[in-house]
Design an enzyme around this catalytic site. Structure first.
Site, PDB file in Angstrom:
ATOM      1  N   HIS A   1       0.835  -1.206   0.000  1.00 58.20           N
ATOM      2  CA  HIS A   1       0.000   0.000   0.000  1.00 58.20           C
ATOM      3  C   HIS A   1       0.868   1.253   0.000  1.00 58.20           C
ATOM      4  CE1 HIS A   1      -3.354   2.691   1.085  1.00 58.20           C
ATOM      5  NE2 HIS A   1      -2.484   3.260   1.897  1.00 58.20           N
ATOM      6  N   GLU A   2       1.896   1.264   0.842  1.00 58.41           N
ATOM      7  CA  GLU A   2       2.779   2.434   0.889  1.00 58.41           C
ATOM      8  C   GLU A   2       3.556   2.581  -0.419  1.00 58.41           C
ATOM      9  OE1 GLU A   2       2.158   4.430   3.108  1.00 58.41           O
ATOM     10  OE2 GLU A   2       1.010   3.036   4.354  1.00 58.41           O
TER      11      GLU A   2
ATOM     12  N   HIS B   1       1.583   4.538  -2.847  1.00 57.65           N
ATOM     13  CA  HIS B   1       1.735   5.994  -2.753  1.00 57.65           C
ATOM     14  C   HIS B   1       2.988   6.456  -3.496  1.00 57.65           C
ATOM     15  CE1 HIS B   1      -1.642   6.644  -0.172  1.00 57.65           C
ATOM     16  NE2 HIS B   1      -1.146   5.948   0.837  1.00 57.65           N
TER      17      HIS B   1
END
Length: 236
Positions: free
Chosen positions: A103-104, A107
């Site tokens: 998920h990071e 980004h």
């Protein structure tokens, strides 16, 4: 005999709803993460290893993966281009850890691709932080005044609070998009396979609920302020 009278403000119901939503979302993400933190991924990769592989698969080599203290303190910092993974994610080989790390990385992919909502959110950070800090002092000071400046200060306070609400709303597409990128890339690269992909999706969907709850709580608080002071209404 005279009994004290207690005034019930119906707008408190909005605060209660926001609190319950936040508590429910927090409980959901904690229970889901704890469940899949006990399930090891078949690939045997740690969260940090998975993050590096995902970034490299997208041609991103200028982002550093770092370990940071705390639990679920994971975040991507576009200022120094770092994927910061908490201790429970960095070295763990669980489904939950790999999902959070991915998920990071999502980004970081948004940043590399110039994803507009991420840029907007970044620009709103200092404004939203200032608005959140100054809004309630302005409203409280406005309540102490009896002159015409009272309504002006209260209105300004509500406008400042609205900036933090706007930030919460812009955050939603950023977080959902990062999770979508993460799940799809984990599947395409083969880091996770079969039911593992669905399990990771459950972890990230639960995490997304915390952002939805935060946005809902902020909106409800804004509605309460408008109910109490909308149209410069003064309460005796």
């Amino acid at each position: 005999m005279m009994y004290p009278m207690f005034y019930f403000d119906p707008s408190y119901v909005l605060i209660l709803i926001g609190l319950l939503l936040s508590m429910a979302a927090s409980a959901k993400v904690n229970s889901t993460y704890a469940r899949y933190a006990r399930v090891g991924a078949r690939c045997g990769m740690t969260g940090a290893e998975a993050a590096k592989r995902l970034l490299n698969s997208q041609g991103i080599y200028d982002v550093t993966v770092r370990r940071v203290p705390g639990k679920l303190t994971d975040h991507y910092d576009p200022r120094n281009k770092t994927v910061n993974l908490s201790e429970s994610v960095y070295g763990s080989t669980s489904i939950a850890a790999i999902g959070v790390a991915a998920h990071e990385c999502g980004h970081a992919m948004q940043d590399a691709g110039g994803y507009v909502p991420l840029r907007v959110r970044g620009a709103l950070v200092p404004v939203a932080n200032f608005g959140a800090q100054i809004s309630w002092p302005l409203i409280l000071i406005g309540l102490l005044f009896s002159s015409g400046s009272s309504s002006m200060l209260i209105t300004l306070g509500i406008l400042m609070f609205s900036l933090s609400v706007l930030f919460q709303l812009v955050t939603l597409p950023v977080e959902f998009n990062a999770s979508s990128r993460a799940v799809n890339l984990l599947d395409r690269t083969g880091i996770l396979a079969g039911q593992e992909v669905g399990q990771t999706r459950q972890v990230l969907s639960a995490a997304a609920l915390t952002y939805v709850a935060a946005a809902a709580a902020s909106i409800l608080q804004l509605f309460r302020l408008l109910y109490l002071f909308g149209g410069n209404r003064r309460r005796d």
